[in-house]
Scaffold this active site. Structure first.
Site, PDB file in Angstrom:
ATOM      1  N   GLU A 351       0.859  -1.185   0.000  1.00 23.47           N
ATOM      2  CA  GLU A 351       0.000   0.000   0.000  1.00 23.47           C
ATOM      3  C   GLU A 351       0.892   1.231   0.000  1.00 23.47           C
ATOM      4  OE1 GLU A 351      -4.002   1.741   2.140  1.00 23.47           O
ATOM      5  OE2 GLU A 351      -3.153  -0.161   2.795  1.00 23.47           O
ATOM      6  N   GLU A 630      -2.154   0.673  13.374  1.00 24.74           N
ATOM      7  CA  GLU A 630      -3.325   1.072  12.592  1.00 24.74           C
ATOM      8  C   GLU A 630      -4.618   0.769  13.334  1.00 24.74           C
ATOM      9  OE1 GLU A 630      -5.054   0.412   8.075  1.00 24.74           O
ATOM     10  OE2 GLU A 630      -3.759  -1.114   8.951  1.00 24.74           O
TER      11      GLU A 630
END
Length: 756
Positions: A351, A630
């Site tokens: 990502e 996260e």
């Protein structure tokens, strides 16, 4: 700087190995000594450069990632000491973001199919004569020891193919390939103003062991971003393989969160004494798995090299609670790892994109921790370029916008709250921290365009309750497979954010003398605020009765005094009912402590900050984290990795709480842009006995330290020249103090919690 020739060149017959490009030439004769030689390089991909075998700089991953469709950085270095009567310019090209794997859909080369390099050497002689050598069809191309390179998958280096002769004069390149021009509009080459990516430090192996499956594992002690330098000797052709990961699971390398990213470097030995530095890749890791090591493994032969944009650290925080100190360290390391060429969400998996929402909420924290003005101002240029090109005219949710090339299955969203609001919130954070009006002025077209796109997205009621929204992303109560399903409705979140954006734009327009815009944005602010109160506020209760809804309404100034206090009281009830565990996501978390503290619930704000059970900030600390996660539970209490597909252990967004720690726990905040006036307002609590923060402001060092000893609070303040500070201490009237060091003492209650 004048760009002489914008032709890029590429090998006539490219391969997957990293291309080498060279040009040998003689200095023009009869003009005396070389007074100055400047090398300018760029690439579609990555470029490393040498002049007569001497590296042009210590920069890495140049020219970095920009919105390549409109802007490719041109980096410049002084190479005067390297040129000679016969000189060689040598380049190595890497795939980088341009041609490598990019994003989370398994696609590569989204910007272009081939790497290309650009060089321009400008030599000025003593008599004023200028000789210029540029990339053209006279260059030659080949390949060397880098057989493969990719930011996600890693790098393969065959030391048997290593040689430096090609970087020096009199090398026979007659068997090398020809090159061909790759056309590039000269207007796309932009002088680099962003801080370079460099080696920022090193970590030795802290521990090594054999895993249950028989693998050799090493622990560098810190989750970091960079690569492992390896010093090894062994039989020629031996392949040493390093796999990287952030965490362990079941005592093995925890690679599942990396998804498609292989994060693997392959090092093929020459038979001599080899040193490997895979500088055309980077990994997010704390641990590495080593296979193929010749003979007995030597952990001292490995060093983790920290890589990132060179951002000067300017702020610090420390207190009497070691776990809070670790939390703050985790925030700093999260920023350090993700501020690499662009501000990314994560640095390890497939990502690593410049998600705007993460930065929107983290920008004030970033601007305190480091001098990020040039780094983020440069990124904002791409935000505006992408916005102009967007079919919706809205701010992209990632910048540079690689998503437009990826098969995500989702349409391009229009204006988005928080994510799109980065267009306003980030420039405002830079203005607040550094007081540079030009930075704000440069961003103003972007800021005003986004605000108007928000106005155009409102429903007739004045609410922002239409279109796609991320909402309170990663609410801890959201299902693992639906991180956008939050307790706070997206309309409540978006409308509150629209109010904040419009409010900031009124201030910005007035500051820059754009009075007509200020009037326009004031009308928008009042319309949105009125709609929010009419539809979402009922006798102090905010629609959804969630912590995020109250936090945003309180901190953004959407409530009148009576409703504000009721909302604060209700927020405190919700926080207590949750056992002082986090119940907010991306949108609410940065603001919940402020909302509690400013409505008289400081003890609850501290209890939230100091909670050690998941979901909480300190839960990760108790689990050994050295960066911000996260998910609140990226690792479960039993040591297993969260089963969700989206699990990063280096994601700075939730680290935005450090901003409250700086302003409220330590007590240092700007009263005027650039800290020309400083608010010193420490709010001791949580059982802390001392806290301190230092900040290198544009005017000099500002510092605050407070200590509790017995029934006395002692506060010491350092005010830099050119500034003044307002001391807002409990139980006393505000006091304005001049530059210098000031000490104040106050009596406190014996429990050390409440101040008299």
């Amino acid at each position: 700087m004048t760009i002489i020739d914008a032709r890029m060149i590429a090998p006539q017959h490219p391969t997957e190995s990293a291309p080498l490009l060279r040009r040998e030439f003689a200095l023009d004769a009869g003009h005396g000594f070389v007074e100055r030689a400047t090398l300018r390089t760029s690439a579609l991909g990555l470029v490393e450069a040498w002049v007569n075998g001497i590296p042009s700089s210590d920069e890495l991953l140049a020219p970095g990632w920009t919105s390549y469709e409109w802007r490719v950085r041109l980096v410049e270095h002084d190479v005067t000491d390297a040129v000679a009567e016969r000189t060689v310019i040598a380049l190595r090209l890497g795939n980088g973001w341009y041609r490598g794997w990019l994003g989370f859909t398994g696609e590569r080369a989204v910007y272009g199919d081939e790497r290309a390099g650009y060089a321009e050497l400008e030599i000025t002689f003593a008599d004023g004569h200028v000789q210029i050598v540029v990339t053209d069809d006279s260059w030659r191309a080949s390949t060397g020891e880098v057989l493969a390179d990719d930011l996600y998958n890693g790098q393969t280096i065959d030391a048997r193919l290593r040689g430096t002769g090609w970087q020096h004069p009199d090398f026979d390149d007659s068997t090398w390939d020809a090159v061909r021009a790759v056309e590039l509009d000269a207007g796309r080459l932009a002088p680099n103003v962003a801080p370079p990516v460099r080696r920022l430090g090193e970590f030795a192996v802290q521990k090594h062991w054999t895993s249950p499956s028989g693998k050799t594992l090493v622990d560098f002690g810190q989750n970091l971003v960079g690569f492992v330098r390896v010093h090894v000797a062994g039989p020629a052709g031996t392949e040493v393989v390093l796999r990287h990961a952030e965490v362990l699971e079941h005592d093995e390398l925890g690679t599942r969160p990396l998804r498609r990213a292989e994060a693997t470097d392959r090092l093929i030995l020459s038979g001599g004494d080899d040193v490997f530095e895979p500088t055309l890749t980077f990994h997010g890791f704390r641990y590495a798995e080593v296979t193929g090591w010749p003979g007995e493994f030597d952990p001292s032969a490995l060093a983790a090299v920290v890589v990132g944009s060179e951002i000067r650290t300017i702020g610090s925080f420390e207190c009497s609670n070691p776990e809070l100190n670790q939390l703050h360290s985790n925030v700093l390391w999260g920023m350090r790892g993700n501020f690499l060429s662009v501000p990314t969400d994560c640095p390890q998996r497939d990502e690593r994109l410049g998600w705007t929402g993460d930065l929107a909420v983290f920008a004030p924290t970033a601007a305190f921790l480091g001098d990020v003005e040039s780094f983020l101002a440069d990124w904002l240029v791409d935000v505006e370029l992408e916005r102009r090109a967007s079919p919706t005219g809205a701010v992209s949710v990632v910048v540079p916008d690689a998503l437009k090339y990826l098969d995500t299955g989702f349409p391009t969203p229009g204006a988005t709250a928080v994510w799109g609001d980065a267009a306003v919130w980030v420039p405002w954070a830079l203005w607040t921290a550094y007081g540079n009006e030009q930075t704000l002025r440069d961003a103003y077209p972007l800021m005003s365009a986004h605000t108007r796109s928000v106005a155009g997205a409102l429903s007739p009621s004045g609410l922002w309750d239409t279109g796609f929204q991320f909402g309170d992303w990663l609410d801890p109560d959201a299902p693992a497979d639906d991180p956008g399903k939050s307790k706070a409705p997206s309309g409540v979140v978006a409308t509150a954010c629209a109010f904040r954006t419009a409010s900031l734009m009124v201030q910005t327009a007035e500051l820059l003398g754009e009075q007509a815009d200020a009037t326009e944005f004031a009308v928008l602010r009042d319309r949105v605020g009125g709609a929010f109160r009419e539809h979402y506020v009922h006798d102090g209760l905010v629609e959804s009765d969630s912590a995020t809804a109250y936090a945003l309404a309180i901190v953004f100034g959407l409530l009148d005094d009576a409703d504000r206090q009721k909302a604060g009281d209700r927020l405190a009830e919700l926080v207590r009912a949750a056992g002082h565990r986090i119940s907010t996501g991306f949108a609410g978390t940065p603001f919940v402590n402020d909302a509690l503290a400013t409505t008289g619930h400081l003890d609850d704000a501290y209890a939230l900050l100091l909670q050690r059970d998941a979901p909480s900030w300190l839960y990760a600390v108790t689990m050994g984290a050295t960066t911000i996660w996260e998910r609140w539970d990226s690792m479960l209490p039993d040591g297993s990795i969260n089963p969700g597909e989206m699990t990063s252990f280096n994601h700075y967004a939730f680290g935005a709480v450090a901003d409250w720690m700086h302003r409220s726990v330590a007590g240092i905040a700007p009263l005027e842009a650039g800290y020309r006036r400083i608010l010193v307002a420490p709010q001791p609590g949580g059982g802390l006995t001392w806290a301190q923060a230092n900040l290198d402001t544009p005017h000099g060092l500002a510092a605050v330290r407070w200590d509790i000893e017995g029934a006395e609070l002692r506060v010491e303040v350092t005010v830099p020249e050119g500034s003044e500070a307002v001391l807002r201490l409990p139980g006393r009237d505000d006091e304005t103090v001049a530059p210098g060091i000031h000490v104040r003492t106050l009596a406190i209650n014996p429990d050390g919690e409440s101040l008299v």
